[in-house]
Design a protein around this motif. Structure first.
Motif, mmCIF file in Angstrom:
data_model
loop_
_atom_site.group_PDB
_atom_site.id
_atom_site.type_symbol
_atom_site.label_atom_id
_atom_site.label_comp_id
_atom_site.label_asym_id
_atom_site.label_seq_id
_atom_site.Cartn_x
_atom_site.Cartn_y
_atom_site.Cartn_z
ATOM 1 N N ALA A 177 7.006 -97.070 -47.292
ATOM 2 C CA ALA A 177 5.587 -97.493 -46.244
ATOM 3 C C ALA A 177 5.947 -96.668 -45.262
ATOM 4 C CB ALA A 177 5.749 -98.943 -45.837
ATOM 5 N N ALA A 178 7.034 -96.316 -44.649
ATOM 6 C CA ALA A 178 7.215 -95.459 -43.540
ATOM 7 C C ALA A 178 6.908 -93.924 -43.854
ATOM 8 C CB ALA A 178 8.779 -95.453 -43.250
ATOM 9 N N CYS A 179 6.902 -93.644 -45.132
ATOM 10 C CA CYS A 179 6.758 -92.217 -45.239
ATOM 11 C C CYS A 179 5.058 -92.187 -45.247
ATOM 12 C CB CYS A 179 7.331 -92.038 -46.838
ATOM 13 S SG CYS A 179 7.237 -90.121 -47.259
ATOM 14 N N ALA B 236 1.011 -85.561 -34.269
ATOM 15 C CA ALA B 236 1.207 -84.715 -35.502
ATOM 16 C C ALA B 236 2.597 -84.646 -35.935
ATOM 17 C CB ALA B 236 0.186 -83.704 -35.624
ATOM 18 N N ALA B 237 3.304 -84.010 -35.121
ATOM 19 C CA ALA B 237 4.775 -83.680 -35.193
ATOM 20 C C ALA B 237 5.807 -84.900 -35.524
ATOM 21 C CB ALA B 237 5.028 -82.853 -34.048
ATOM 22 N N GLY B 238 5.329 -85.858 -34.475
ATOM 23 C CA GLY B 238 6.147 -87.122 -34.563
ATOM 24 C C GLY B 238 6.223 -87.688 -35.930
ATOM 25 N N MET B 239 4.823 -87.955 -36.243
ATOM 26 C CA MET B 239 4.596 -88.716 -37.613
ATOM 27 C C MET B 239 5.020 -87.805 -38.778
ATOM 28 S SD MET B 239 3.766 -91.692 -36.253
ATOM 29 C CE MET B 239 3.211 -92.553 -37.565
ATOM 30 N N ALA B 240 4.530 -86.440 -38.609
ATOM 31 C CA ALA B 240 5.149 -85.791 -39.850
ATOM 32 C C ALA B 240 6.357 -85.614 -39.846
ATOM 33 C CB ALA B 240 4.490 -84.500 -39.621
ATOM 34 N N GLY B 241 7.182 -85.550 -38.782
ATOM 35 C CA GLY B 241 8.646 -85.607 -38.727
ATOM 36 C C GLY B 241 9.308 -86.790 -39.489
ATOM 37 N N ALA C 289 -0.215 -90.657 -42.814
ATOM 38 C CA ALA C 289 -1.658 -90.988 -41.902
ATOM 39 C C ALA C 289 -1.525 -90.571 -40.515
ATOM 40 C CB ALA C 289 -1.409 -92.548 -42.247
ATOM 41 N N GLY C 290 -0.376 -90.853 -39.823
ATOM 42 C CA GLY C 290 -0.161 -90.448 -38.343
ATOM 43 C C GLY C 290 -0.502 -88.845 -38.052
ATOM 44 N N MET C 291 0.322 -87.959 -39.267
ATOM 45 C CA MET C 291 0.115 -86.554 -39.056
ATOM 46 C C MET C 291 -1.479 -86.267 -39.076
ATOM 47 S SD MET C 291 1.518 -83.843 -41.975
ATOM 48 C CE MET C 291 0.111 -84.335 -43.053
ATOM 49 N N ASN C 292 -1.973 -86.871 -39.906
ATOM 50 C CA ASN C 292 -3.394 -86.422 -40.155
ATOM 51 C C ASN C 292 -4.356 -86.770 -38.832
ATOM 52 O OD1 ASN C 292 -3.489 -84.946 -42.719
ATOM 53 N ND2 ASN C 292 -3.173 -87.053 -43.603
ATOM 54 N N VAL C 293 -4.079 -88.103 -38.330
ATOM 55 C CA VAL C 293 -4.719 -88.192 -37.079
ATOM 56 C C VAL C 293 -4.426 -87.293 -36.108
ATOM 57 C CG1 VAL C 293 -4.712 -89.999 -35.102
ATOM 58 C CG2 VAL C 293 -4.699 -90.863 -37.482
ATOM 59 N N GLY C 294 -3.196 -86.826 -35.815
ATOM 60 C CA GLY C 294 -2.830 -85.714 -34.821
ATOM 61 C C GLY C 294 -3.721 -84.435 -35.267
#
Length: 387
Positions: free
Chosen positions: A80-82, A112-117, A87-92
């Motif tokens: 779920a975290a992955c 984008a960076a925080g969620m993708a990281g 999803a958060g990366m794409n929002v960014g």
């Protein structure tokens, strides 16, 4: 003396390919936003140092999510975290795509960076657990597969920047790839292993010196890669007279070297200790930097970037593998710490190089590269002696 280790093999099952494709999607975000920095700088009319604040935003996002990774995975699980990170990366990416001012684009880079990281480092921990002793080879191969779409993304920025669509159209590539990945492999995952709960205020076993030295190596390696990602095109344009749009293909040249290096590195990682591969890769990157930095001829500069990419190719996979290996069986905690170290490197080096470029010129500022390589090499040797 070079030491071989007993040859190891691993199986590329469906969960492994899912992680590989997640990395492929991640790379279109990373190299897309990296290629966008010079174009954003020109569009917004800001200095190199101000444009470098986008990298600082990426660092802030990476640090915040990195500190939260152990608790997030303990609460909702790695799977779920992955996907939350994707999803958060794409929002960014959407924020950057529609943003027309510096505060908005900075916000987009940060989100984008925080969620993708979060997705990146959780994926690497999953891959390491899944493949055990073959973890470094699997990580190298995952990053090799991942960088291939990054080559396309960086080239797309160069092409679209000169077209009627504009470079912002390329920001939708990771969004489309994420949707396709969710539709085709959304049900696939590595079997979850129990995650130890993170104590709220209880005593924590500290990591050793070797772990923190491995963190310094990761910081330097990521700092070096981001310095090239963000500003190599700028230097290429200044030194060779190429237009900014054409010089953006310099990142493509470096990514070709990274892809070739990581594909080769898979077999090397199955046969040689990680620290030996890191030292060799750092020296190769130093050679590539020297060729690129000293050249005013486009073809030679491109060759230098390919060689640099060959060296850089193994820096992140091997440095991350060392941190996870030195964590004492705590891969989620190591992933969180690695995210923080990497974010510090990703945020600091483009900002420092941009500020130095404003004060002394981009060519002089790129002397930061051999400094980072020297510090990383010393840390590898020190951690090897202490192990």
């Amino acid at each position: 003396m070079t030491t071989r280790i007993q040859a190891i093999t691993f199986t590329r099952d469906r969960p492994t390919w899912l992680i590989y494709l997640i990395l492929a999607t991640f790379s279109t975000y990373l190299y897309g936003l990296s290629a966008a920095i010079p174009l954003l700088r020109a569009e917004l009319g800001v200095t190199q140092a101000v444009a470098g604040l986008h990298a600082t935003g990426m660092a802030v996002g990476g640090i915040l999510t990195g500190l939260a990774i152990p608790r997030i995975t303990a609460r909702i699980g790695r799977r779920a975290a992955c996907w939350t990170g994707i999803a958060g990366m794409n929002v960014g990416m959407l924020i950057v795509a529609f943003g027309q001012s510096l505060p908005i684009t900075l916000l987009g880079y940060t989100v984008a960076a925080g969620m993708a990281g979060m997705t990146l480092f959780i994926s690497m921990a999953v891959l390491t657990d899944h493949h055990g002793a073959a973890g470094p080879a699997a990580i190298s191969e995952a990053n090799a597969v991942g960088v291939l779409p990054g080559i396309v993304a960086s080239f797309a920025f160069s092409v679209l920047a000169s077209s009627a669509l504009g470079w912002r159209a390329a920001l939708f590539v990771p969004i489309v790839l994420s949707a396709l990945l969710a539709l085709t492999m959304g049900r696939v995952w590595v079997p979850e292993r129990p995650v130890a709960p993170v104590a709220e205020g209880g005593p924590r076993l500290p990591f050793g010196v070797r772990f923190h030295l491995a963190g310094v190596v990761l910081l330097c390696c990521v700092a070096l890669e981001f310095a090239f990602n963000m500003w190599a095109a700028e230097l290429l344009a200044q030194r060779t007279g190429l237009s900014p749009a054409t010089a953006a293909t310099g990142l493509t040249a470096m990514l070709i070297g990274i892809a070739l290096g990581r594909l080769t590195g898979v077999q090397l990682a199955l046969r040689f200790p990680v620290h030996q591969m890191l030292i060799g890769a750092l020296l190769l990157a130093l050679t590539g930097w020297a060729v690129f930095w000293s050249s005013t001829v486009p073809v030679v500069a491109y060759a230098g970037l390919v060689i640099t990419g060959l060296g850089i190719s193994l820096h992140f996979p091997m440095a991350l593998s060392r941190m996870i290996e030195a964590s004492g069986g705590r891969p989620d905690q190591a992933s969180g710490a690695a995210s923080v170290w990497a974010a510090l490197g990703a945020g600091a080096s483009p900002l420092v190089l941009g500020a130095l470029g404003d004060g002394f010129g981009t060519h002089t500022a790129f002397l930061l590269a051999p400094v980072l390589i020297g510090l990383a090499t010393g840390s590898v040797l020190s951690s090897r002696q202490r192990s």
